[in-house]
Enzyme design. Structure first.
Site, short mmCIF file in Angstrom:
data_model
loop_
_atom_site.label_atom_id
_atom_site.label_comp_id
_atom_site.label_asym_id
_atom_site.label_seq_id
_atom_site.Cartn_x
_atom_site.Cartn_y
_atom_site.Cartn_z
N GLU A 1 39.80 38.90 43.07
CA GLU A 1 40.69 40.01 43.43
C GLU A 1 42.05 39.80 42.77
OE1 GLU A 1 42.63 41.58 47.58
OE2 GLU A 1 40.44 41.43 47.49
N SER B 1 44.18 37.36 49.61
CA SER B 1 42.77 37.11 49.30
C SER B 1 42.59 36.87 47.81
CB SER B 1 41.91 38.31 49.73
OG SER B 1 41.94 38.46 51.14
N ARG C 1 38.85 47.77 45.47
CA ARG C 1 39.83 46.89 44.82
C ARG C 1 39.90 47.09 43.30
NH1 ARG C 1 40.36 47.22 49.36
NH2 ARG C 1 40.49 45.59 50.93
#
EC number: 1.3.1.98
Length: 316
Positions: A309, A239, A190
């Site tokens: 994130e 998320s 990520r």
């Protein structure tokens, strides 16, 4: 700075433009300037006419970003459905000026797809299915655009964007396009390093050719799994936190007793604890406060510091 200060523009330029409608959380303040380019060439024209020190923010589907209530200084550029070219390309023409790359892509059974930054990942997945490319089905689980997926190495259902990338096109503040290969970046979970004041405008993706029916079955199975486990249809960003090594953020949040926790009109989802929902009229401040609350309580309960994130940008 308004449209009268520019020439040749074919896109749409707005001042003090509300941004909430362009984010999946449906929150956020205004952009000082907001530009929807007609296409890639129009975007180049626009950037060449901006001051060199103009702050730029790039927005796709707005699904991995929290824009604060005070809005964004400078210019916001919307790529969604504007940088929209999507096609199969000749593997022998991909980055042929980069020594050695032709040999890597000359194998049989490989298909190279070029997708511009404003193409949704869902559309890319469907295009893969139409070409019989089963290993591109995971893109259906990424609620964003190609540009965002490249910028953060987005993933879903065990797949990750940069595992399929064989090249990218980036653009700098002056509107110049550069072709770059994966070895010029540091790719993490990520996170992607090495962009250096450039922005992803297209990606070249390499997939194995397979059976179209199997590809369609794969994407349907992944979407069914997502619909069963995630609050689809609700205002969220996907998320909120990255999964820590060897564990899941959702499990940690749930075991800390935080499902259903609310601040203002922001709420931790009862269906998936790593989703924070806007229940209808939340502010960005509500959501940001809840993000910090969740991270603090997981740290207190488990001794693990969750890493966001989602990107939080703009003025409070």
């Amino acid at each position: 700075m308004d449209k009268e200060n520019f020439t040749r523009l074919r896109g749409e330029l707005f001042c003090d433009h509300p941004l909430a409608r362009y984010t999946s959380w449906r929150v956020g303040g205004k952009a000082e300037r907001f530009y929807r380019p007609a296409d890639l060439f129009d975007l180049q024209d626009f950037l060449t006419q901006l001051p060199s020190d103009e702050p730029l923010t790039w927005l796709g589907l707005g699904s991995n970003v929290l824009i604060r209530d005070g809005g964004i200084k400078g210019t916001v550029i919307l790529t969604l459905n504007r940088l929209k070219e999507l096609s199969v390309v000749n593997s022998q023409l991909v980055f042929r000026e980069k020594s050695g790359t032709e040999d890597f892509f000359s194998g049989n059974g490989k298909t190279i797809i070029r997708a511009e930054a404003g193409v949704t990942c869902a559309k890319l997945a469907k295009f893969c299915v139409s070409q019989g490319l089963e290993d591109g089905a995971f893109f259906a689980g990424i609620p964003g655009t190609v540009g965002g997926a490249l910028a953060m190495n987005a993933g879903a259902f065990g797949g990750e964007t940069w595992r399929t990338v064989i090249g990218v096109e980036t653009m700098n503040h002056q509107g110049e396009i550069l072709k770059r290969t994966p070895d010029e970046f540091k790719i993490h979970y990520r996170q992607v390093e090495g962009l250096e004041n450039q922005f992803f405008i297209a990606g070249y993706f390499c997939f194995n050719h397979g059976d179209p029916d199997k590809a369609k079955t794969a994407i349907n199975a992944l979407l069914k799994k997502r619909n069963l486990s995630q609050p689809i249809g609700k205002y969220s960003c996907g998320s909120v936190f990255r999964n820590p090594p060897g564990d899941y953020a959702a499990r940690l949040i749930e075991s800390a007793g935080l499902k259903g926790k609310s601040i203002g009109n922001a709420e931790v989802s009862e269906k998936h604890a790593n989703f924070i929902l806007n229940k209808g009229n939340a502010s960005a401040a509500d959501i940001e406060a809840l993000i910090h609350y969740v991270a603090q309580h997981v740290s207190q309960n488990h001794g693990i510091q969750l890493v966001k994130e989602v990107h939080i940008i703009g003025r409070s």
